[in-house]
Design a protein around this motif. Structure first.
Motif, PDB file in Angstrom:
ATOM      1  N   THR A  87      52.790 -22.162  47.855  1.00  0.00           N
ATOM      2  CA  THR A  87      53.830 -23.677  48.468  1.00  0.00           C
ATOM      3  C   THR A  87      51.994 -24.533  47.636  1.00  0.00           C
ATOM      4  O   THR A  87      52.672 -25.186  47.056  1.00  0.00           O
ATOM      5  N   LEU A  88      51.122 -23.931  47.588  1.00  0.00           N
ATOM      6  CA  LEU A  88      50.218 -24.759  46.660  1.00  0.00           C
ATOM      7  C   LEU A  88      49.996 -25.395  45.480  1.00  0.00           C
ATOM      8  O   LEU A  88      49.603 -25.769  45.111  1.00  0.00           O
ATOM      9  N   ALA A  89      50.439 -24.265  44.638  1.00  0.00           N
ATOM     10  CA  ALA A  89      50.930 -24.419  43.309  1.00  0.00           C
ATOM     11  C   ALA A  89      51.859 -24.923  43.323  1.00  0.00           C
ATOM     12  O   ALA A  89      51.600 -25.857  42.233  1.00  0.00           O
ATOM     13  N   LEU A  90      52.996 -24.976  43.721  1.00  0.00           N
ATOM     14  CA  LEU A  90      54.073 -25.548  44.057  1.00  0.00           C
ATOM     15  C   LEU A  90      53.559 -27.025  44.383  1.00  0.00           C
ATOM     16  O   LEU A  90      53.816 -28.421  43.431  1.00  0.00           O
ATOM     17  N   ALA A  91      53.154 -27.962  44.985  1.00  0.00           N
ATOM     18  CA  ALA A  91      52.776 -28.851  44.933  1.00  0.00           C
ATOM     19  C   ALA A  91      51.996 -29.090  45.013  1.00  0.00           C
ATOM     20  O   ALA A  91      51.686 -30.352  43.406  1.00  0.00           O
ATOM     21  N   ALA A  92      50.298 -28.120  43.861  1.00  0.00           N
ATOM     22  CA  ALA A  92      49.695 -28.905  42.576  1.00  0.00           C
ATOM     23  C   ALA A  92      50.855 -29.529  41.634  1.00  0.00           C
ATOM     24  O   ALA A  92      50.662 -30.631  40.709  1.00  0.00           O
ATOM     25  N   ALA A  93      51.967 -28.496  41.055  1.00  0.00           N
ATOM     26  CA  ALA A  93      52.984 -28.692  39.581  1.00  0.00           C
ATOM     27  C   ALA A  93      53.355 -30.296  39.635  1.00  0.00           C
ATOM     28  O   ALA A  93      52.967 -30.659  39.247  1.00  0.00           O
ATOM     29  N   PHE A  94      53.765 -30.149  41.118  1.00  0.00           N
ATOM     30  CA  PHE A  94      54.542 -31.557  41.899  1.00  0.00           C
ATOM     31  C   PHE A  94      53.732 -32.157  41.219  1.00  0.00           C
ATOM     32  O   PHE A  94      53.828 -33.910  40.710  1.00  0.00           O
ATOM     33  N   LEU A  95      52.503 -32.244  41.891  1.00  0.00           N
ATOM     34  CA  LEU A  95      51.764 -33.454  41.930  1.00  0.00           C
ATOM     35  C   LEU A  95      50.954 -33.945  40.395  1.00  0.00           C
ATOM     36  O   LEU A  95      51.092 -34.909  39.425  1.00  0.00           O
ATOM     37  N   GLY A  96      50.943 -33.025  39.453  1.00  0.00           N
ATOM     38  CA  GLY A  96      50.680 -33.122  37.666  1.00  0.00           C
ATOM     39  C   GLY A  96      51.506 -33.633  37.668  1.00  0.00           C
ATOM     40  O   GLY A  96      51.650 -34.609  36.669  1.00  0.00           O
ATOM     41  N   LEU A  97      53.087 -33.259  37.422  1.00  0.00           N
ATOM     42  CA  LEU A  97      54.216 -33.890  37.069  1.00  0.00           C
ATOM     43  C   LEU A  97      54.121 -35.182  37.414  1.00  0.00           C
ATOM     44  O   LEU A  97      54.569 -35.920  36.330  1.00  0.00           O
TER      45      LEU A  97
END
Length: 132
Positions: A87-97
């Motif tokens: 979940t944290l990896a997906l959140a970080a990816a979303f924030l990066g995008l």
């Protein structure tokens, strides 16, 4: 932690030496600033490791005469079935995008998503006291 501190000492010396050479040979300010700041950050991390190493007992990694068996035993606790790292990896990816495309509403949502994921990961095993 002494080994880690020595590694960062070598990195710090390299970064500062590279910064000096780069400063003398070029007039490019961004690279010069980047190398000096990298050296400074490496110095901060190495200083932190030295500071922590004084307060910890010697680990097998810090003893040059240690055997492999000296490091045997429990390493730590790792959650076997946690979904929070994903979940944290997906959140970080979303924030990066969202930062890459600079959509302010997505950045706000992404920050909240990252904070919720970090809180979930940190407090995963925190249980309220039972009222019996």
């Amino acid at each position: 932690m002494k080994v880690e501190a020595r590694i960062f000492d070598v990195c710090t010396a390299f970064f500062f030496l590279a910064a000096i050479v780069y400063t003398v040979l070029t007039q490019e300010s961004v690279g010069v600033a980047g190398l000096w700041l990298t050296g400074g950050l490496s110095l901060i991390i190495g200083t932190y490791f030295r500071f922590v190493a004084r307060r910890l007992e010697e680990r097998p990694e810090d003893n040059p005469e240690a055997e492999v068996s000296d490091g045997a035993g429990e390493v730590g606790f790792f959650s076997p079935g946690s979904y929070w790292p994903v979940t944290l990896a997906l959140a970080a990816a979303f924030l990066g995008l969202s930062l890459a495309f600079w959509h302010i509403w997505m950045i706000g949502f992404g920050l909240v998503f990252v904070l919720v994921a970090v809180a979930g990961l940190v407090f995963e095993y925190h249980v309220r006291p039972s009222h019996h």
